[in-house]
Design a protein around this motif. Structure first.
Motif, PDB file in Angstrom:
ATOM      1  N   ARG A 117       0.813  -1.208   0.000  1.00  7.26           N
ATOM      2  CA  ARG A 117       0.000   0.000   0.000  1.00  7.26           C
ATOM      3  C   ARG A 117       0.845   1.255   0.000  1.00  7.26           C
ATOM      4  N   CYS A 120       2.318   1.497  -3.369  1.00  7.97           N
ATOM      5  CA  CYS A 120       1.253   1.922  -4.273  1.00  7.97           C
ATOM      6  C   CYS A 120       1.258   3.418  -4.464  1.00  7.97           C
ATOM      7  N   GLN A 124       2.264   5.448  -9.657  1.00  8.95           N
ATOM      8  CA  GLN A 124       0.896   5.562 -10.124  1.00  8.95           C
ATOM      9  C   GLN A 124       0.844   5.373 -11.624  1.00  8.95           C
ATOM     10  N   GLN A 142     -15.304  13.080  -6.523  1.00  7.22           N
ATOM     11  CA  GLN A 142     -15.189  11.782  -5.850  1.00  7.22           C
ATOM     12  C   GLN A 142     -14.011  10.985  -6.400  1.00  7.22           C
ATOM     13  N   GLU A 146     -10.842  10.097  -3.923  1.00  2.50           N
ATOM     14  CA  GLU A 146     -10.790   8.718  -3.439  1.00  2.50           C
ATOM     15  C   GLU A 146      -9.391   8.260  -3.021  1.00  2.50           C
ATOM     16  N   PRO A 147      -8.362   8.463  -3.872  1.00  3.72           N
ATOM     17  CA  PRO A 147      -7.034   8.017  -3.425  1.00  3.72           C
ATOM     18  C   PRO A 147      -6.565   8.730  -2.156  1.00  3.72           C
ATOM     19  N   THR A 150      -8.583   7.018   0.712  1.00  4.34           N
ATOM     20  CA  THR A 150      -8.190   5.618   0.894  1.00  4.34           C
ATOM     21  C   THR A 150      -6.844   5.508   1.587  1.00  4.34           C
ATOM     22  N   ASN A 151      -5.913   6.377   1.206  1.00  6.83           N
ATOM     23  CA  ASN A 151      -4.559   6.262   1.764  1.00  6.83           C
ATOM     24  C   ASN A 151      -4.327   7.176   2.955  1.00  6.83           C
ATOM     25  N   ASP A 160     -11.158  18.518   0.401  1.00  7.93           N
ATOM     26  CA  ASP A 160     -11.817  19.337  -0.603  1.00  7.93           C
ATOM     27  C   ASP A 160     -10.877  20.359  -1.228  1.00  7.93           C
ATOM     28  N   ARG A 196      -6.011  12.362 -10.609  1.00  8.75           N
ATOM     29  CA  ARG A 196      -6.166  11.222  -9.707  1.00  8.75           C
ATOM     30  C   ARG A 196      -4.809  10.584  -9.409  1.00  8.75           C
TER      31      ARG A 196
END
Lengths: 406, 299
Positions: A117, A120, A124, A142, A146-147, A150-151, A160, A196
Motif C-alpha cells: 500500500r 502503491c 501511479q 469523488q 478517493e485516493p 483511501t490512503n 476538498d 487522480r
C-alpha cells in the motif's frame, strides 16, 4: 490559507529534489529510482484437460532497465510487444513470472498487501483510454478525492481544498468538480485521470499511452501538461507509447521493444540520429513526414511479427531482419553497451570497434532503404531517417553531442 | 414546490448536497415513475390500514353469503362476489397484505444472497467462481416450483416458509446476472485504477463494480416481484403456501379461473391487481434506474 502554505512547502521540496538530480536537464545520470532486473512475464495460453498449462505466451522476456530520478524514460514498440505488461507489473496489477523490481533500493516484487500500500502511493498509472478509466457513476471530485481518502493522506477537512488544487493544477476549473465524466471531453477526462494519479504525491508515474486515444491538438496539450508537472513536482515518468513522435517529445531516454525483448536503449537524440538495431532503424523510417515535397527512402519490413506463443529461438527480430547473419537465428543477442550510454541487442555489432559502429549502422540502413513515392524526385533525400528530432544547434543547447552523420 | 425548483436550478453546484438529492430530483420529475409510486403507495396503504382497522372495508372479506354467489359487479359489490358470495373488492384489498409481503420479502432474500454470491464469483473468479456457480447450476437444473416444494417439505407449511422457499429458488438467476455483468465491468480501466490506488476488494466491489451493475439488477428485481406473487399462488394451490380462506391475489386468481365463463370478474379483478402492481413496480424500477445513472438523470 493552510493549503497555500502546504502548496509552497511542496513546491520548494519538489524544487530541491529536481535541483539535486538535474541541474542542466541532463536527467540520464541521476540517482537510480527504479531498477528492473531480468523481468519476465508469461501468460498461460492453453491448458490440458486437467488444467495443466501446456503453452505460454512470453509477453515480457528478461527485460532489464533503470530509470533515474527526474527522468522520462520512453518505451516504444508495436502492439503486443509487452510494453503495457511491463507497466502493469510496475504498478502491481500483474505479478512478474520472474525477475525483480527494485524501487528506491527496496525490492518490491513480492510485498505483502500492507507494505504494498505504501509502495502503491509512490508509483501511479495514467491510463490509455480516458473513457474507460473513470467510473461513470462517480463525480470528478469523488474520483480525485478517493485516493486521498483511501490512503489517509490528508485529514477529512482538507481533502476538498486539495481536490480543488489538483484540478486547478491539471487545468480543470474546480467549479466543474461535481460533474460526471460523461460531461467532459476526452482531453479533460485524461486531465482528471492525471489529477487522480497526482493525488497521492507519487514519485514515479507510468504513463500507458496516455495520448494515443486523443486527437492531435489535444495530444500536445496533455503532453505539455505532463512536462510541466514533471518540472514542477520532480516527477519521474515511464512513458509507454507506440508513436515515436510522442516519445520524442517527452522522453530523455528511449527503450525500443520487440516481441517481449528490449532491443535498444539510448538517450533520445542519440537514438533518433544513430539507431543501431535494425528494428529501430525500420521503426524510425516509418515515421510519416508531413512534407509532401520530401521524397525519401524507407525501410519496408516484410512479414508479420512471429507469434509470442513460440518465439523464435534466435534473435526475436531475425525472421524480419534485413541485416541478419548466421548467429541471429541461433541465439538472442544480449543487450550490451556498444557505445557509451547506448545499449543494443544485435549480433552485427559484436566485436566491432566503437569508432566503426556508427558507420556500420549507417551502412546497414542505406542498404535496406528503398525509395518511396514523393513529389521531390531529383533532390530525393537519401537519408531514410527523415524525422529530425532536434537540430544540431538545439541538441547542443541541451548539452548533447550529436554523432556525425553523412 | 416553487422553492424546490428554485433551489435545484443548478443541482450539482450546491456544496454538501448528496447524490440522493439528485436522484430524488430526477425521480420526482419522472411522471410515469411518480404515478407508479403513488399506485404502489395506495395499494400498500390500503393493505396496512385494512389490517389495522378492518372496519374500513365495505364487507368482511371472509363472510360468506351464498345468495350473492357470483354476483356481478354492482354499486353494492364494486368488483362482484365470488363462489361463496364473498365481496371481491374487500378480498382484493386484504389480499394485498399477503401478496405485497410475499413479493417484496422473497425478492429481498434472493436479491441479497444472489447479488452477494454473484459478486464474489464474478470478481474473484477461479475456484471460488467454479464452486459457487456449479451450486447455482444444480439449483437451476431443478424446476423452481419443484424445488420450492422440496424446500417447503423440509421447512413445513405456511406463508412465511413459502416466502423463504420462493426467495431461495430464484437466487441462481440473480447470481448469474450479477456474475456475468461483473465479468465485463471489472475489466474496465477504472477498476484497475482503484486497485492501483490501493482500494480493498470490498471497496472496489461496492463502490466501483456494483453501481455499474445496478441497472440490470433493478430490472430483474422488479420483474421478480410478479413471479414471486404467482409462485406463492401456485404453492397455495398445492396446499403448501396460502391456506384457504386467506385472501391472496394469486390464490383468488387460481380459484376464479375455474369459473371464467360464468363469472369472469372473479378472476379479472385479482388479475388486474397483480398486473397493475407489477407494472407499477416495473415502471418505478425504470425510473430509479434512470435516476441513479448520471447519464440519463434529469437535471
Amino acid at each position: 490559507m493552510q493549503s497555500d502554505t502546504a502548496e509552497k512547502n511542496e513546491a520548494t521540496a519538489a524544487a530541491t529534489q529536481t535541483q539535486g538530480a538535474a541541474p542542466q536537464r541532463d536527467k540520464t545520470k541521476g540517482e537510480v529510482l527504479l531498477d528492473v532486473q531480468h523481468l519476465s512475464k508469461s501468460f498461460v495460453a492453453a491448458t490440458s484437460f486437467f488444467g495443466k498449462p501446456t503453452s505460454f505466451v512470453q509477453a515480457v522476456d528478461d527485460v532489464s532497465f533503470q530509470i533515474h530520478r527526474g527522468e522520462a524514460f520512453g518505451l516504444v514498440g508495436e502492439s503486443g510487444c509487452g510494453k503495457t505488461t511491463i507497466g502493469k507489473m510496475l504498478v502491481g496489477l500483474l505479478k512478474p513470472t520472474s525477475g525483480r523490481i527494485i524501487f528506491e533500493g527496496q525490492d518490491v516484487t513480492d510485498l505483502d498487501p500492507k507494505e504494498r500500500r505504501k509502495y502503491c502511493r509512490d508509483i501511479q498509472l495514467i491510463f490509455q483510454d480516458p473513457y474507460a478509466s473513470l467510473n461513470p457513476r462517480m463525480t470528478v471530485s469523488q474520483i480525485v478525492s478517493e485516493p486521498i481518502i483511501t490512503n489517509n493522506i490528508l485529514p477529512a477537512d482538507q481533502v476538498d481544498a486539495r481536490v480543488d488544487e489538483l484540478l486547478d493544477r491539471v487545468g480543470i476549473r474546480p467549479e466543474l468538480k461535481n460533474r460526471y465524466p460523461h460531461e467532459f471531453s476526452g482531453g479533460q477526462r485524461q486531465r482528471v485521470g492525471i489529477a487522480r494519479a497526482l493525488a497521492v504525491n507519487p514519485k514515479l508515474i507510468v504513463c500507458d499511452e496516455p495520448v494515443s486515444a486523443l486527437d492531435v491538438s489535444i495530444q500536445a496539450q496533455v503532453l505539455n501538461l505532463l512536462e510541466d508537472l514533471r518540472d514542477d513536482m520532480g516527477l519521474t515518468y515511464l512513458f509507454i507509447a507506440h508513436g515515436l513522435n510522442v516519445v520524442k517529445h517527452i522522453s530523455d531516454r528511449v527503450g525500443v521493444m520487440y516481441l517481449g525483448k528490449l532491443m535498444e536503449i539510448a538517450p533520445k537524440n542519440e537514438l533518433y540520429h544513430n539507431p543501431l538495431c535494425p528494428y529501430t532503424q525500420a521503426l524510425l523510417s516509418a515515421i510519416p513526414s508531413p512534407d509532401p515535397h520530401l521524397s525519401r527512402k524507407r525501410i519496408i519490413l516484410k512479414g508479420d511479427v512471429p507469434s509470442p506463443i513460440d518465439p523464435p529461438a534466435g534473435c526475436r527480430f531475425a525472421s524480419r531482419c534485413f541485416a541478419k547473419v548466421g548467429a541471429c537465428e541461433v541465439e538472442h543477442p544480449d543487450l550490451v553497451e556498444v557505445l557509451p550510454n547506448h545499449w543494443c541487442a544485435c549480433h552485427r555489432y559484436a566485436n566491432v570497434k566503437p569508432e566503426d559502429i556508427t558507420k556500420l549502422a549507417r551502412q546497414i540502413q542505406y542498404e535496406a532503404a528503398r525509395p518511396t513515392y514523393g513529389m521531390g524526385g531529383s533532390d530525393a533525400n537519401a537519408d531514410p531517417i527523415s524525422s529530425d528530432p532536434d537540430t544540431p544547434a538545439e541538441a547542443k543547447a541541451k548539452g548533447e553531442v550529436l554523432p556525425k552523420s553523412k | 414546490m416553487a422553492e424546490a425548483t428554485a433551489d435545484t436550478v443548478k443541482p450539482t453546484a450546491e456544496k454538501g448536497e448528496s447524490i440522493w438529492d439528485d436522484v430524488w430530483y430526477s425521480l420526482s420529475h419522472n411522471v410515469t415513475a411518480m404515478v407508479s409510486l403513488g399506485f404502489i403507495a395506495l395499494v400498500a396503504l390500503l393493505a396496512i390500514l385494512s389490517a389495522i382497522f378492518p372496519q374500513i372495508l365495505p364487507y368482511d372479506p371472509y363472510a360468506q353469503d351464498l345468495s350473492q354467489s357470483f354476483a356481478a359487479p354492482s354499486a353494492a359489490h364494486w368488483f362482484g362476489c365470488d363462489q361463496q358470495g364473498r365481496d371481491i373488492f374487500s378480498r382484493v384489498i386484504v389480499g394485498g397484505q399477503v401478496s405485497l409481503t410475499v413479493g417484496l420479502l422473497s425478492v429481498s432474500i434472493s436479491l441479497v444472497v444472489g447479488v452477494t454470491l454473484g459478486a464474489i464469483a464474478g470478481y474473484k473468479g477461479g475456484k471460488v467462481d467454479t464452486v459457487i456457480m456449479r451450486c447455482m447450476d444444480v439449483l437451476l437444473a431443478v424446476p423452481s416450483i419443484l424445488l420450492a416444494i422440496t424446500f417447503m417439505a423440509a421447512l413445513g407449511k405456511g406463508i412465511d416458509k413459502a416466502v423463504v422457499a420462493i426467495g431461495l429458488v430464484s437466487i441462481p438467476e440473480y447470481a448469474r446476472i450479477v456474475r456475468s455483468q461483473i465479468l465485463s465491468v471489472k475489466e474496465n480501466d477504472y477498476v484497475s485504477a482503484a486497485r492501483v490506488i490501493g482500494d480493498s476488494d470490498a471497496k472496489i466491489i461496492f463502490r466501483h463494480v456494483l453501481p455499474n451493475v445496478a441497472p440490470s439488477i433493478i430490472v430483474r428485481a422488479t420483474l421478480g416481484i410478479s413471479s414471486a406473487i404467482l409462485d406463492a399462488a401456485a404453492l397455495g394451490f398445492l396446499g403448501l403456501g396460502v391456506q384457504p380462506p386467506q385472501a391472496e391475489w394469486g390464490d383468488m386468481l387460481g380459484r376464479g379461473r375455474n369459473y371464467i365463463f360464468q363469472a369472469p370478474h372473479a378472476m379479472i379483478y385479482p388479475g388486474l391487481a397483480i398486473t397493475l402492481t407489477v407494472l407499477a413496480f416495473n415502471l418505478l424500477g425504470d425510473g430509479i434506474r434512470d435516476a441513479v445513472d448520471p447519464k440519463s438523470r434529469r437535471r
